[in-house]
Motif scaffolding. Structure first.
Motif, mmCIF file in Angstrom:
data_model
loop_
_atom_site.group_PDB
_atom_site.id
_atom_site.type_symbol
_atom_site.label_atom_id
_atom_site.label_comp_id
_atom_site.label_asym_id
_atom_site.label_seq_id
_atom_site.Cartn_x
_atom_site.Cartn_y
_atom_site.Cartn_z
ATOM 1 N N ARG A 79 -27.514 29.531 -25.942
ATOM 2 C CA ARG A 79 -26.919 28.221 -25.802
ATOM 3 C C ARG A 79 -27.746 27.182 -26.196
ATOM 4 N N VAL A 80 -29.060 26.958 -25.849
ATOM 5 C CA VAL A 80 -30.017 26.370 -26.544
ATOM 6 C C VAL A 80 -30.169 26.372 -27.820
ATOM 7 N N LEU A 81 -30.363 27.489 -28.305
ATOM 8 C CA LEU A 81 -30.609 27.842 -29.828
ATOM 9 C C LEU A 81 -29.198 27.507 -30.762
ATOM 10 N N SER A 82 -28.212 27.437 -29.926
ATOM 11 C CA SER A 82 -26.743 26.853 -30.873
ATOM 12 C C SER A 82 -27.085 25.740 -30.894
ATOM 13 N N THR A 83 -27.192 24.794 -29.760
ATOM 14 C CA THR A 83 -27.567 23.278 -29.893
ATOM 15 C C THR A 83 -28.470 22.903 -30.952
ATOM 16 N N THR A 84 -29.679 23.574 -30.674
ATOM 17 C CA THR A 84 -30.677 23.305 -31.787
ATOM 18 C C THR A 84 -30.395 23.678 -33.315
ATOM 19 N N PHE A 85 -29.645 24.796 -33.380
ATOM 20 C CA PHE A 85 -29.106 25.199 -34.738
ATOM 21 C C PHE A 85 -28.530 24.070 -35.383
ATOM 22 N N ALA A 86 -27.372 23.696 -34.555
ATOM 23 C CA ALA A 86 -26.483 22.584 -34.694
ATOM 24 C C ALA A 86 -27.268 21.202 -35.453
ATOM 25 N N SER A 87 -28.078 20.747 -34.432
ATOM 26 C CA SER A 87 -28.882 19.447 -34.824
ATOM 27 C C SER A 87 -29.597 19.842 -36.091
ATOM 28 N N GLN A 88 -30.225 21.030 -36.438
ATOM 29 C CA GLN A 88 -31.056 20.893 -37.566
ATOM 30 C C GLN A 88 -29.953 21.068 -38.615
ATOM 31 N N VAL A 89 -28.808 21.757 -38.503
ATOM 32 C CA VAL A 89 -28.083 21.612 -39.905
ATOM 33 C C VAL A 89 -27.610 20.154 -40.071
ATOM 34 N N THR A 90 -27.097 19.558 -39.050
ATOM 35 C CA THR A 90 -26.875 18.138 -39.157
ATOM 36 C C THR A 90 -28.110 17.350 -39.808
ATOM 37 N N ARG A 91 -29.233 17.536 -39.452
ATOM 38 C CA ARG A 91 -30.411 16.993 -39.921
ATOM 39 C C ARG A 91 -30.409 17.057 -41.460
ATOM 40 N N LEU A 92 -30.480 18.466 -41.824
ATOM 41 C CA LEU A 92 -30.427 18.838 -42.992
ATOM 42 C C LEU A 92 -29.403 18.148 -44.011
ATOM 43 N N HIS A 93 -28.079 18.204 -43.245
ATOM 44 C CA HIS A 93 -26.691 17.511 -44.077
ATOM 45 C C HIS A 93 -27.336 16.027 -44.463
ATOM 46 N N GLU A 94 -27.854 15.420 -43.192
ATOM 47 C CA GLU A 94 -28.231 14.041 -43.592
ATOM 48 C C GLU A 94 -29.263 13.817 -44.747
ATOM 49 N N VAL A 95 -30.160 14.718 -44.789
ATOM 50 C CA VAL A 95 -31.157 14.742 -45.854
ATOM 51 C C VAL A 95 -30.565 14.860 -47.057
ATOM 52 N N TRP A 96 -29.730 15.879 -47.203
ATOM 53 C CA TRP A 96 -28.881 16.033 -48.513
ATOM 54 C C TRP A 96 -28.228 14.874 -49.054
ATOM 55 N N LEU A 97 -27.439 14.012 -47.865
ATOM 56 C CA LEU A 97 -26.788 13.019 -48.395
ATOM 57 C C LEU A 97 -27.674 11.867 -48.872
ATOM 58 N N ILE A 98 -28.997 11.849 -48.133
ATOM 59 C CA ILE A 98 -29.953 10.780 -48.301
ATOM 60 C C ILE A 98 -30.563 11.042 -49.825
ATOM 61 N N ARG A 99 -30.766 12.211 -50.165
ATOM 62 C CA ARG A 99 -31.360 12.640 -51.431
ATOM 63 C C ARG A 99 -30.406 12.609 -52.602
ATOM 64 N N GLY A 100 -29.076 12.386 -52.524
ATOM 65 C CA GLY A 100 -28.426 12.219 -53.374
ATOM 66 C C GLY A 100 -27.399 13.681 -53.637
ATOM 67 N N GLU A 101 -27.137 14.298 -52.697
ATOM 68 C CA GLU A 101 -26.441 15.775 -52.883
ATOM 69 C C GLU A 101 -26.928 16.630 -53.641
ATOM 70 N N PRO A 102 -28.113 16.878 -53.689
ATOM 71 C CA PRO A 102 -28.588 17.903 -54.618
ATOM 72 C C PRO A 102 -28.250 19.309 -54.044
ATOM 73 N N SER A 103 -28.521 20.395 -55.064
ATOM 74 C CA SER A 103 -27.863 21.750 -54.879
ATOM 75 C C SER A 103 -28.826 22.506 -53.901
ATOM 76 N N SER A 104 -30.215 21.759 -53.922
ATOM 77 C CA SER A 104 -31.074 22.496 -52.948
ATOM 78 C C SER A 104 -32.097 21.573 -52.588
ATOM 79 N N ILE A 105 -32.862 21.789 -51.702
ATOM 80 C CA ILE A 105 -34.047 21.149 -51.163
ATOM 81 C C ILE A 105 -35.316 22.035 -51.019
ATOM 82 N N TYR A 106 -36.381 21.403 -51.554
ATOM 83 C CA TYR A 106 -37.588 22.195 -51.718
ATOM 84 C C TYR A 106 -38.470 22.225 -50.310
#
Length: 161
Positions: free
Chosen positions: A48-75
């Motif tokens: 359950r904890v890993l599920s929550t951690t995974f969800a927060s990491q996914v959300t964090r990367l989505h935010e980074v994707w938005l901030i960086r202008g929606e690239p197809s990948s992030i290095y």
């Protein structure tokens, strides 16, 4: 008479040993039962904890994707993180081409910073219809969807308590 008495004492001693062994075996059985029960509970809480951690990491990367202008990948040092058209991480790789199952496993390992194991239990990884599913023994699972970033924890009905 003393011979009969000795036989009785030996029989009594043997009976006491048998009873002692049976009591010890019963205690071992109870302790093993408790151990299995608490190990399952511990694995579920960890998952359950890993599920929550995974969800927060996914959300964090989505935010980074938005901030960086929606690239197809992030290095990243461990490999590029690739995104779906809606901006949710799909896999981690040095190349765009990767098997979906391997991509899901690498995504787990990168986002959670650990191998796909919980204790001695291997987490099964399946690429399932536009997402990943991570399955632990006992039927516990985490589902992740690439189209909307939804992360869901599932437990079998028979485990409900």
């Amino acid at each position: 008479m003393s011979s009969e008495r000795q036989v009785n004492e030996r029989m009594l001693a043997l009976l006491l040993r048998v009873v002692a062994v049976l009591v010890i075996l019963a205690l071992i059985a109870v302790l093993l039962s408790w151990y299995r029960h608490y190990r399952q509970q511990t694995e579920e809480v960890t998952f359950r904890v890993l599920s929550t951690t995974f969800a927060s990491q996914v959300t964090r990367l989505h935010e980074v994707w938005l901030i960086r202008g929606e690239p197809s990948s992030i290095y990243r040092t461990a490999g590029d993180i690739y995104f779906s058209s809606s901006g949710w991480p799909t896999h981690v790789s040095r190349t765009q081409e990767i098997s979906p199952q391997k991509g899901c496993r690498e995504l787990w390992e990168q986002l959670l910073g650990q191998p796909s194991k919980i204790g001695d239990a291997e987490v099964g990884v399946v690429s399932a219809g536009g997402g990943c599913q991570f399955i632990l023994r006992g039927g516990l699972s985490i589902s992740y969807r690439f189209d909307n970033g939804q992360v869901s924890f599932h437990r079998p009905v028979e485990m409900e308590s």
